[in-house]
Design an enzyme around this catalytic site. Sequence first.
Site, PDB file in Angstrom:
ATOM      1  N   LYS A   1      68.352 -19.160  16.026  1.00 53.85           N
ATOM      2  CA  LYS A   1      68.979 -20.785  15.519  1.00 53.85           C
ATOM      3  C   LYS A   1      68.931 -21.792  15.037  1.00 53.85           C
ATOM      4  O   LYS A   1      68.465 -20.454  13.472  1.00 53.85           O
ATOM      5  CB  LYS A   1      68.084 -21.643  16.299  1.00 53.85           C
ATOM      6  CG  LYS A   1      68.437 -21.644  18.124  1.00 53.85           C
ATOM      7  CD  LYS A   1      67.591 -22.317  18.984  1.00 53.85           C
ATOM      8  CE  LYS A   1      68.227 -22.198  20.181  1.00 53.85           C
ATOM      9  NZ  LYS A   1      67.059 -21.981  21.433  1.00 53.85           N
TER      10      LYS A   1
ATOM     11  N   ARG B   1      63.407 -14.949  24.907  1.00 57.45           N
ATOM     12  CA  ARG B   1      64.642 -15.626  25.041  1.00 57.45           C
ATOM     13  C   ARG B   1      64.889 -14.966  23.798  1.00 57.45           C
ATOM     14  O   ARG B   1      65.092 -16.028  22.402  1.00 57.45           O
ATOM     15  CB  ARG B   1      64.773 -16.843  25.565  1.00 57.45           C
ATOM     16  CG  ARG B   1      66.672 -17.231  25.948  1.00 57.45           C
ATOM     17  CD  ARG B   1      67.088 -18.025  26.020  1.00 57.45           C
ATOM     18  NE  ARG B   1      68.852 -18.938  26.686  1.00 57.45           N
ATOM     19  CZ  ARG B   1      69.235 -18.667  25.756  1.00 57.45           C
ATOM     20  NH1 ARG B   1      69.263 -18.489  24.418  1.00 57.45           N
ATOM     21  NH2 ARG B   1      70.786 -17.841  26.780  1.00 57.45           N
TER      22      ARG B   1
END
Length: 278
Positions: free
Chosen positions: A220, A254
Amino acid sequence: MILRCGGFNLSLDRPLIMGVVNVTPDSFSDGGRFLAPDSAVAHARKLMAEGADILDIGGESTRPGASSVTAEEEWGRVAPVLEGVLGLGVPVSVDTCKPEIMVRAARMGAAMINDVNALRVPGALEALAASDAAVCLMHMLGEPRTMQQDPSYRNVVEEVLEFLRQRVSACERAGIVRDRIVVDPGFGFGKTVEHNLLLLRFLERLASLGLPVLAGLSRKSTLGRITGRSESERVYASVAAALLAVQNGANIIRVHDVAATRDALAVLSAVMGVMDDG
Ligand code: HH2
């Protein structure tokens, strides 16, 4: 702790790895790579061989500014991949906000619905309640198109916790039992770098809900801001973030890079399991 998940009872005595399979043209780190069902299924098999405990199939990108897709388009992407991976013996999650996709995915055999909108779309609670799938409730401030436009909180950790508490209550009122529910602070969804870091540092607060916590930090932009690296170069930073998340209470991680994450978690588990006898 046990998570009831379709036909699976997942033990959370050790952290589980959820491998990401994006069947989208525009996901932020792997958009377009696995759009053909065959290549998505091959990728899913690879993630399983590397040690994924759960697969998460997504047919719509939630990247800031991503364009939305119709339910038919989304199902057209997800269904062939779901069909191709259901027999592999690992629980399969479908990443969607649309009640019609939830119903069809659960009917086909999806063990979990991963909803970045925490079942707030009308009909979503009912769709889940009518199935035996587990659900991941994720916090998001605003909506994907606009969520990164100056997000602000008085106290990000407490506000995310309160939001999740309310969504868990809504699930329970709809008849979704607690041992089918996972919560997720939604790293990067309406959050600045500082918000994400605070949530990671104080992730343990979310464990006070008494439910499994899922953390998705893989590749991210916060990690890009810290390291100055592009999406594909964020593996090391992602592994570090996954390790910190597990140390701070995450039960499910995840990730895009399963092999690297698995090795890091093996080291953590060895250190935590060693006996102090001299
Ligand atoms: N992050 C993304 C998508 N789905 N689901 C949960 N529960 N938690 C997350 O943090 C999360 C999520 C974004 O990552 P990715 O799937 O790689 O990108 P895109 O949404 O662009 O497909």
